[in-house]
Design a protein around this motif. Structure first.
Motif, short mmCIF file in Angstrom:
data_model
loop_
_atom_site.label_atom_id
_atom_site.label_comp_id
_atom_site.label_asym_id
_atom_site.label_seq_id
_atom_site.Cartn_x
_atom_site.Cartn_y
_atom_site.Cartn_z
N VAL A 124 -29.85 5.16 16.75
CA VAL A 124 -28.71 4.88 16.01
C VAL A 124 -27.22 3.69 16.53
O VAL A 124 -25.95 3.37 16.24
N GLY A 125 -27.10 3.83 17.79
CA GLY A 125 -26.49 2.49 17.43
C GLY A 125 -26.80 1.20 17.75
O GLY A 125 -26.72 0.27 18.42
N SER A 126 -28.50 0.76 16.91
CA SER A 126 -29.09 -0.39 16.95
C SER A 126 -27.94 -1.21 16.03
O SER A 126 -27.65 -0.82 15.07
N ALA A 127 -27.76 -2.12 16.79
CA ALA A 127 -27.22 -3.66 15.42
C ALA A 127 -27.80 -3.58 15.03
O ALA A 127 -27.91 -4.75 13.83
N SER A 128 -29.20 -4.22 15.91
CA SER A 128 -30.06 -4.91 14.78
C SER A 128 -31.01 -4.55 13.78
O SER A 128 -32.26 -5.42 13.28
N GLY A 129 -31.39 -3.18 14.01
CA GLY A 129 -32.59 -2.41 13.09
C GLY A 129 -33.78 -2.06 13.58
O GLY A 129 -34.39 -1.65 13.39
N GLU A 130 -33.74 -3.01 14.69
CA GLU A 130 -35.37 -2.57 16.44
C GLU A 130 -35.06 -1.15 16.22
O GLU A 130 -34.12 -0.58 16.82
N THR A 131 -35.55 -0.30 16.03
CA THR A 131 -35.72 1.04 16.11
C THR A 131 -37.46 0.95 18.13
O THR A 131 -38.35 0.50 17.85
N GLN A 132 -37.26 2.05 18.91
CA GLN A 132 -38.08 2.29 19.50
C GLN A 132 -38.96 2.99 19.08
O GLN A 132 -39.96 2.89 19.93
N THR A 133 -39.00 3.65 17.88
CA THR A 133 -40.28 4.23 17.30
C THR A 133 -40.87 2.94 16.47
O THR A 133 -41.93 4.04 15.94
N GLY A 134 -40.38 2.33 15.76
CA GLY A 134 -40.86 1.36 14.75
C GLY A 134 -40.87 1.81 13.63
O GLY A 134 -40.86 1.41 12.88
N LEU A 135 -39.51 3.20 12.76
CA LEU A 135 -39.49 3.59 11.95
C LEU A 135 -38.28 3.26 11.37
O LEU A 135 -37.43 2.12 12.58
N PRO A 136 -37.64 2.49 10.73
CA PRO A 136 -36.37 2.35 9.72
C PRO A 136 -35.77 3.48 10.17
O PRO A 136 -36.11 4.79 10.71
N LEU A 137 -34.34 3.35 10.26
CA LEU A 137 -33.54 4.78 11.15
C LEU A 137 -33.29 5.88 10.35
O LEU A 137 -32.87 6.90 10.30
N GLU A 138 -33.32 5.16 8.83
CA GLU A 138 -33.97 6.59 7.51
C GLU A 138 -34.47 7.44 7.91
O GLU A 138 -34.26 8.47 7.78
N THR A 139 -35.65 6.91 8.61
CA THR A 139 -36.96 7.44 7.89
C THR A 139 -36.43 8.05 9.48
O THR A 139 -36.96 9.40 9.59
N TYR A 140 -36.58 7.65 10.44
CA TYR A 140 -36.05 8.18 11.41
C TYR A 140 -35.49 9.56 11.44
O TYR A 140 -35.89 10.42 12.03
N LEU A 141 -33.96 9.45 10.62
CA LEU A 141 -33.64 10.55 11.26
C LEU A 141 -33.65 11.78 10.55
O LEU A 141 -33.27 13.16 10.59
N ASN A 142 -35.08 11.06 8.58
CA ASN A 142 -34.95 12.87 7.95
C ASN A 142 -36.54 13.35 9.26
O ASN A 142 -36.02 14.30 8.94
N GLN A 143 -36.78 12.08 10.13
CA GLN A 143 -37.76 13.13 10.38
C GLN A 143 -37.29 14.02 11.60
O GLN A 143 -37.78 15.17 11.61
N LEU A 144 -36.39 13.70 12.19
CA LEU A 144 -35.20 14.36 13.37
C LEU A 144 -34.72 15.68 13.06
O LEU A 144 -34.77 16.68 13.09
N LEU A 145 -34.40 15.62 11.25
CA LEU A 145 -34.32 16.41 11.02
C LEU A 145 -35.38 17.93 10.14
O LEU A 145 -35.04 18.75 10.55
N ASP A 146 -35.67 17.27 10.00
CA ASP A 146 -37.46 18.08 10.18
C ASP A 146 -37.42 18.31 11.49
O ASP A 146 -38.19 19.75 11.53
N GLN A 147 -37.72 18.42 12.67
CA GLN A 147 -37.86 18.76 13.80
C GLN A 147 -37.05 19.61 13.96
O GLN A 147 -37.07 20.14 14.50
N ILE A 148 -36.05 18.67 13.97
CA ILE A 148 -34.79 20.06 14.38
C ILE A 148 -35.04 21.67 13.95
O ILE A 148 -34.72 22.71 14.25
N LYS A 149 -35.46 21.24 12.56
CA LYS A 149 -35.77 22.93 11.73
C LYS A 149 -36.95 23.46 11.96
O LYS A 149 -37.61 24.76 11.36
N SER A 150 -37.74 22.36 12.64
CA SER A 150 -38.82 23.28 12.74
C SER A 150 -39.07 23.76 14.92
O SER A 150 -40.05 24.54 14.24
N HIS A 151 -37.58 24.11 14.72
CA HIS A 151 -37.76 24.65 16.62
C HIS A 151 -36.53 25.64 16.24
O HIS A 151 -35.24 24.97 16.13
N SER A 152 -36.79 26.39 17.17
CA SER A 152 -35.77 26.55 17.05
C SER A 152 -34.46 26.37 18.09
O SER A 152 -32.98 27.79 17.71
#
Length: 255
Positions: A172-200
């Motif tokens: 989320v601190g990347s200025a270039s848009g490059e990510t460790q996952t290779g995903l666009p940041l918005e996609t990554y964040l949506n997937q992170l929300l899904d992960q949060i809601k699939s774990h206690s």
């Protein structure tokens, strides 16, 4: 069921600039937790800030690759000269004395406790607690102090930990848009929300900081930290986390 989420910023105590960035991300943003480097110059400043913010969760950021050991001449296998070995020492098969490592990390934990702060958990700088035989040392310390550990290593079943650990939030601190996952940041964040809601319970690792000379001269990871502070306070994602009734923001002491 509410999903428990810990946002933990590493490197508390590194320097005054790092400390202030962490405190702003906590007091104004969604940060809930941090881990403290007992051997770094900003330690006493971090302790003073913690005492002004008693509900901030503070664990111990066990340090093996940055600065000097607390035990100085008593841990020769851990140092190159006066300083800890650099990270690349641990990139391949390495040999250190496990008793020296236990003693040094035990001293770091005790230095935090002696300030009157009860640590919430353990993790490590550069994830050195996940490397080789170091895993057994952190398990011993976890049992000695009855503390959870960041569970990003193969023996996590031996210690208390969250159900899911997220390692890529620094993107989320990347200025270039490059990510460790290779995903666009918005996609990554949506997937992170899904992960949060699939774990206690989830820990999300980040590195919030303001820049000062110590950070500029001592670390290669600089400007993304500054942008992470802003993200934790002002982003749409932060607002989603704040207002989602299914998410409970906690620190490790509330697991």
């Amino acid at each position: 069921m509410r999903h428990k989420v810990i946002f933990n910023s590493d490197d508390f105590g590194y320097s005054r600039g790092v400390n202030y960035g962490i405190i702003d991300a906590y007091s104004k943003g969604i940060l809930t937790s941090t881990t403290l480097m007992a051997n770094m110059p900003g330690f006493q400043h971090a302790i003073a800030l913690k005492k002004q913010h008693p509900h901030l969760g503070v664990g111990v950021h066990l340090t093996l690759t940055c600065g000097k050991p607390l035990l100085a001449n008593k841990v020769p296998s851990l140092v190159n000269g006066e300083n800890f070995h650099p990270l690349n020492f641990y990139d391949c098969d390495f040999k250190i004395n496990p008793d020296e490592l236990f003693a040094e990390w035990d001293a770091q934990i005790n230095k935090v406790i002696q300030t009157g702060i009860q640590p919430t958990h353990l993790d490590s700088h550069h994830h050195t607690h996940t490397m080789g035989g170091n895993q057994e040392i952190v398990i011993e310390l976890s049992k000695k102090y009855n503390l959870p550990v960041r569970g990003n290593f193969q023996h996590q079943n031996k210690i208390k930990h969250v159900d899911y650990f997220e390692p890529f939030f620094d993107d989320v601190g990347s200025a270039s848009g490059e990510t460790q996952t290779g995903l666009p940041l918005e996609t990554y964040l949506n997937q992170l929300l899904d992960q949060i809601k699939s774990h206690s319970s989830t820990e999300i690792m980040c590195h919030t900081a303001y820049l000062d000379v110590a950070l500029l001269e001592g670390s290669s990871f600089q400007y993304p930290r500054l942008r992470q502070v802003e993200f934790m306070i002002h982003s749409e994602f932060a607002n989603k986390i704040r207002h989602d009734p299914t998410i409970q923001l906690i620190h490790y002491g509330e697991l």
